[in-house]
Design an enzyme around this catalytic site. Sequence first.
Site, PDB file in Angstrom:
ATOM      1  CD1 TRP A  20      -2.315  -2.112   1.484  1.00 58.15           C
ATOM      2  CD2 TRP A  20      -3.195  -1.050  -0.185  1.00 58.15           C
ATOM      3  NE1 TRP A  20      -3.678  -2.556   1.026  1.00 58.15           N
ATOM      4  CE2 TRP A  20      -4.025  -2.006   0.088  1.00 58.15           C
ATOM      5  CE3 TRP A  20      -3.289   0.197  -0.978  1.00 58.15           C
ATOM      6  CZ2 TRP A  20      -5.068  -2.188  -0.817  1.00 58.15           C
ATOM      7  CZ3 TRP A  20      -4.645   0.079  -1.972  1.00 58.15           C
ATOM      8  CH2 TRP A  20      -5.244  -0.949  -1.952  1.00 58.15           C
ATOM      9  CG  ASP A  74      -3.138   4.467   4.128  1.00 58.86           C
ATOM     10  OD1 ASP A  74      -4.183   4.294   4.575  1.00 58.86           O
ATOM     11  OD2 ASP A  74      -2.956   3.986   2.924  1.00 58.86           O
ATOM     12  CE  LYS A 127      -9.222  -2.086   3.754  1.00 57.11           C
ATOM     13  NZ  LYS A 127      -8.252  -0.991   2.860  1.00 57.11           N
TER      14      LYS A 127
HETATM   15  C1  LIG Z   1      -7.705  -0.852   1.717  1.00 60.52           C
HETATM   16  C2  LIG Z   1      -6.411   0.186   1.595  1.00 60.52           C
HETATM   17  C3  LIG Z   1      -6.547   1.242   1.120  1.00 60.52           C
HETATM   18  C4  LIG Z   1      -7.462   1.703  -0.402  1.00 60.52           C
HETATM   19  O1  LIG Z   1      -8.519   1.864   0.191  1.00 60.52           O
HETATM   20  P1  LIG Z   1      -9.777   2.329  -1.064  1.00 60.52           P
HETATM   21  O2  LIG Z   1     -10.900   3.056  -0.164  1.00 60.52           O
HETATM   22  O3  LIG Z   1     -10.184   0.981  -1.618  1.00 60.52           O
HETATM   23  O4  LIG Z   1      -9.195   2.971  -2.052  1.00 60.52           O
HETATM   24  C5  LIG Z   1      -5.333   2.041   1.093  1.00 60.52           C
HETATM   25  N1  LIG Z   1      -4.450   1.914   1.996  1.00 60.52           N
HETATM   26  C6  LIG Z   1      -4.622   1.057   2.887  1.00 60.52           C
HETATM   27  C7  LIG Z   1      -3.776   0.662   3.876  1.00 60.52           C
HETATM   28  C8  LIG Z   1      -5.613   0.044   2.633  1.00 60.52           C
HETATM   29  O5  LIG Z   1      -5.843  -1.096   3.665  1.00 60.52           O
END
Ligand SMILES: *Cc1c(COP(=O)(O)O)cnc(C)c1O
Length: 361
Positions: free
Chosen positions: A102, A173, A197
Site C-alpha cells: 500500500w 495512511d 475496514k
Molecule cells: C484498503 C486500503 C486502501 C485503499 O482503500 P480504498 O478505499 O479501496 O481506495 C489504502 N490503504 C490501505 C492501507 C488500505 O488497507
Amino acid sequence: MSKVYNFAAGPSMLPEEVMKEVQAEFLNYNGMGASVIEISHRSKEYMAIAEAASSDLRDLMNIPDNYKILFMHGGGRGVFANLPMNLAKREGSADYLVTGAWSGYAADEAKKYTNVNFIKGDFLNDSGRVAVHTKDLPLNKDSAYVHLCMNETIHGIEIYDTPDTGDVPLIADISSCILSRRMDVSKFGMLYGGAQKNIGPSGITIVIVREDLIGHAQPDTPAIWDYKVTADHDSMLNTPNTFAWYFAGKVFKWLKRIGGVEAMEAMNKEKSELLYGYIDSSDFYTNNVDPAFRSRMNVPFFLKDTSLDQQFIAEAKENNLISLKGHRVLGGMRASIYNAMPLEGVKALVAFMEKFAAAHK
Ligand SMILES: *Cc1c(COP(=O)(O)O)cnc(C)c1O
C-alpha cells in the site's frame, strides 16, 4: 444459520449491534416516515447526524481543535492522488517510506503530482524476519511531507513507533488501523483512511488534517478534492455518501459505548496475541514478520505445505470461517481481525487451525 466469521480484508465485518440498529430504523428514520437515505443532506435531521459523527470521532481519537475532519470521496486511493495535489508542489517533493504494497501504491500515484523520494523501509532482520526502519531515515528536509502506511493491510506490517520527522509533516495512511489503537494525532500533519475496514460501508473517506496545511492546493485540483474547499463546505460541497456517513456515526457511538479506543486496543491485543501465539507455537504454520511490527488487524500466515492451501480454505469455509485466502501478492492465508471481529471468532479460527494441523501430521 450458525455464526459465520468473516476474515475479509475490506469490506469486512461490522458490529452486528450497529447493523441491527440500522436495519430497525431503515424505513423510518427518527419518526420522519422516510429512510435516512431518502432525506436531504442539508436537512436539519441529517446535519445533526453528520455533526455528531464528526464530534464523536474527534472525541474518540482525541483530535485537537486545530485539525479539520473531512468526509470525502474516492477512498484511500483517492487520497493517494489528492494528498500531493493539496500538500505538495508539482516542482517540489515528498518523501515516501515504502514498507509494503500500500505504501508503494501511494508513492506511485503521488509521482503524477510531485517528485517522490522513495525510501525503502522494510528489511530482513538478523532472524530473517521482516522489520521496518523507523530511525535515521534518509529524509529530505525540503520535502513537503513524509508519508507512511501505518498498517500494511496486505503484508501484515504495522508501525507502532512512528519516525520523528522534525518540522516536515508526517502523513499516515491509517485505512486499516484507524480506531484500533490509540494514536497521538498531534504528531501528524495528516491521517487518512477509507471507511470500509474499521468504520463502516465503503464509499466514504476520512481525512484528519492540520489546518495550516490546507489552502495551498495545486491550481488544477478538482474542487471536491480540495481540502480547503471541502473544509469550508463542511464536507458537503456536493452530496456526500449520506448512508456511509450515518453508518460511521453509529459505529463511533458503538465504540464509545464499549469503552472507546483504549478498550478496543486491549481487545485487539488479546485477539492478535492469541492468533500469533498459536502460529508461533505450531510447526505447521508460519508468519514471517518481526513481532515488533506485526499487525494487530491483518495476520498473514502460511501453511508450510502449500499443497494443502486449497483444502485449508475449503474446510475453513465448511466450518463457517470465510475469506481466509491471502492476497494474490503474497499467497498463503490472511486473517483480517478488525475491531468488529469478536474474540470468539479468533478462538474459532485457532481451534480450526489446530484441528487441521492435527489431521495432516
Ligand atoms: C484498503 C486500503 C486502501 C485503499 O482503500 P480504498 O478505499 O479501496 O481506495 C489504502 N490503504 C490501505 C492501507 C488500505 O488497507
